[in-house]
Design a protein around this motif. Structure first.
Motif, short mmCIF file in Angstrom:
data_model
loop_
_atom_site.label_atom_id
_atom_site.label_comp_id
_atom_site.label_asym_id
_atom_site.label_seq_id
_atom_site.Cartn_x
_atom_site.Cartn_y
_atom_site.Cartn_z
N MET A 1 1.00 -1.46 0.06
CA MET A 1 0.39 0.05 -0.32
C MET A 1 0.54 0.81 0.51
O MET A 1 0.75 2.57 -0.55
CB MET A 1 -1.02 -0.32 1.08
CG MET A 1 -1.91 1.31 1.26
SD MET A 1 -2.77 0.92 0.04
CE MET A 1 -3.91 1.93 1.03
N ALA A 2 1.85 1.30 1.08
CA ALA A 2 2.93 2.51 1.32
C ALA A 2 3.37 2.76 -0.47
O ALA A 2 3.59 3.69 -1.00
CB ALA A 2 3.57 1.93 1.94
N TYR A 3 4.02 1.65 -1.04
CA TYR A 3 4.57 1.49 -2.55
C TYR A 3 3.59 2.57 -3.17
O TYR A 3 3.54 2.82 -4.35
CB TYR A 3 4.76 0.01 -2.69
CG TYR A 3 5.71 -0.20 -4.29
CD1 TYR A 3 6.86 0.57 -4.88
CD2 TYR A 3 5.03 0.01 -5.24
CE1 TYR A 3 7.57 0.72 -5.47
CE2 TYR A 3 5.49 -0.15 -6.82
CZ TYR A 3 7.33 0.31 -5.95
OH TYR A 3 7.42 -0.13 -8.10
N LEU A 4 2.56 1.65 -3.64
CA LEU A 4 1.39 1.79 -4.58
C LEU A 4 0.98 3.68 -4.48
O LEU A 4 0.86 5.12 -4.92
CB LEU A 4 -0.07 2.29 -4.37
CG LEU A 4 -1.08 1.90 -5.14
CD1 LEU A 4 -0.92 1.76 -6.65
CD2 LEU A 4 -2.22 1.60 -5.00
N LEU A 5 1.65 3.79 -2.91
CA LEU A 5 0.71 5.91 -2.18
C LEU A 5 2.36 6.51 -3.22
O LEU A 5 2.45 7.78 -3.63
CB LEU A 5 1.15 5.78 -1.04
CG LEU A 5 -0.35 5.74 -0.41
CD1 LEU A 5 -0.11 5.59 1.05
CD2 LEU A 5 -1.78 6.65 -0.90
N LEU A 6 3.48 6.34 -2.78
CA LEU A 6 4.52 6.55 -2.89
C LEU A 6 4.48 7.00 -4.51
O LEU A 6 5.36 7.43 -5.33
CB LEU A 6 5.67 6.02 -2.73
CG LEU A 6 7.49 5.97 -3.03
CD1 LEU A 6 7.09 7.11 -1.47
CD2 LEU A 6 8.67 4.82 -2.83
N VAL A 7 4.51 5.97 -5.78
CA VAL A 7 4.09 5.71 -6.95
C VAL A 7 3.66 6.67 -7.56
O VAL A 7 3.35 7.36 -8.27
CB VAL A 7 3.84 3.82 -7.38
CG1 VAL A 7 3.64 4.46 -8.88
CG2 VAL A 7 5.20 3.38 -7.35
N ILE A 8 2.05 7.30 -6.52
CA ILE A 8 1.40 7.85 -7.44
C ILE A 8 1.47 9.19 -6.73
O ILE A 8 1.64 10.17 -7.21
CB ILE A 8 -0.12 7.42 -6.87
CG1 ILE A 8 -0.81 6.56 -7.75
CG2 ILE A 8 -1.03 8.95 -7.25
CD1 ILE A 8 -1.61 6.03 -6.63
N ILE A 9 1.95 9.95 -5.93
CA ILE A 9 2.49 10.53 -4.59
C ILE A 9 3.24 11.90 -5.24
O ILE A 9 3.54 12.52 -5.32
CB ILE A 9 2.20 10.97 -3.19
CG1 ILE A 9 0.76 10.68 -3.13
CG2 ILE A 9 2.75 12.01 -2.73
CD1 ILE A 9 0.32 10.25 -0.95
N VAL A 10 4.40 10.95 -5.17
CA VAL A 10 6.54 11.50 -5.95
C VAL A 10 5.28 11.77 -6.87
O VAL A 10 5.85 12.90 -7.38
CB VAL A 10 7.02 10.38 -5.93
CG1 VAL A 10 8.31 10.82 -6.68
CG2 VAL A 10 7.21 10.16 -4.36
N PRO A 11 5.01 11.37 -8.16
CA PRO A 11 5.32 12.03 -9.25
C PRO A 11 4.04 13.18 -9.01
O PRO A 11 4.68 14.62 -10.70
CB PRO A 11 4.39 11.00 -10.67
CG PRO A 11 4.82 9.48 -9.49
CD PRO A 11 5.12 10.12 -7.87
N LEU A 12 2.94 13.28 -8.65
CA LEU A 12 2.31 14.55 -8.65
C LEU A 12 2.78 15.96 -7.62
O LEU A 12 2.33 16.62 -8.30
CB LEU A 12 1.02 14.06 -7.60
CG LEU A 12 0.04 13.19 -8.28
CD1 LEU A 12 -1.12 12.56 -7.63
CD2 LEU A 12 -0.68 13.98 -9.65
N VAL A 13 3.68 15.87 -7.01
CA VAL A 13 4.61 16.51 -6.06
C VAL A 13 5.51 17.23 -7.12
O VAL A 13 5.79 18.15 -7.30
CB VAL A 13 5.61 15.50 -5.34
CG1 VAL A 13 6.18 17.01 -4.68
CG2 VAL A 13 4.16 15.71 -3.79
N ILE A 14 6.41 16.08 -7.86
CA ILE A 14 7.20 16.63 -9.06
C ILE A 14 6.97 17.70 -10.07
O ILE A 14 6.82 18.57 -10.33
CB ILE A 14 8.19 15.61 -9.21
CG1 ILE A 14 9.19 14.58 -8.48
CG2 ILE A 14 8.24 15.82 -10.87
CD1 ILE A 14 9.26 13.30 -8.98
#
Length: 133
Positions: A1-14
């Motif tokens: 679950m944390a990996y999925l959030l990392l994959v979605i949130i990091v590109p959005l922040v960038i």
């Protein structure tokens, strides 16, 4: 679950940081611009006069809405005032600069109003004043 959030949130922040840096600041060009104005009114002695002028203006603030229309309106008011307050012989001619009143414009400065065309029509009132037929 944390990996999925990392994959979605990091590109959005960038993407957000990248798009915010690309937003351009509002700017303006303070070079002189031209607009056209015309007015038709009766002079103080009863002649019907029509004047056209070139209005030179500058934009002094960013984000001004319709600066050309604002400058043309100032030019029209100046021409109308020159016609209404003057007599036929004192009306401005081609190449004359018309006095600008105190325009209350925000972000636009009108530098000059120069007459480019002038036409005078003699009316009955003027003929009656000068004693003509």
């Amino acid at each position: 679950m944390a990996y999925l959030l990392l994959v979605i949130i990091v590109p959005l922040v960038i993407y957000t940081v990248w798009s915010v840096r690309r937003v351009k600041e509002p700017w303006f060009d303070d070079a002189p611009h031209q607009a056209w104005a015309s007015a038709r009114a009766s002079s103080a002695d009863g002649a019907l006069a029509r004047l056209q002028a070139e209005v030179t203006y500058r934009i002094t603030e960013a984000g001004v809405r319709s600066p050309e229309d604002q400058a043309a309106q100032v030019g029209e008011e100046a021409l109308r005032h020159a016609i209404v307050t003057g007599r036929v012989l004192s009306l401005p001619g081609i190449g004359d600069e018309v006095a600008i009143g105190d325009p209350h414009l925000t972000g636009v400065v009108v530098d000059s109003v120069v007459v480019t065309a002038a036409d005078v029509e003699i009316t009955r009132e003027l003929r009656r004043l000068v004693g003509g037929p």
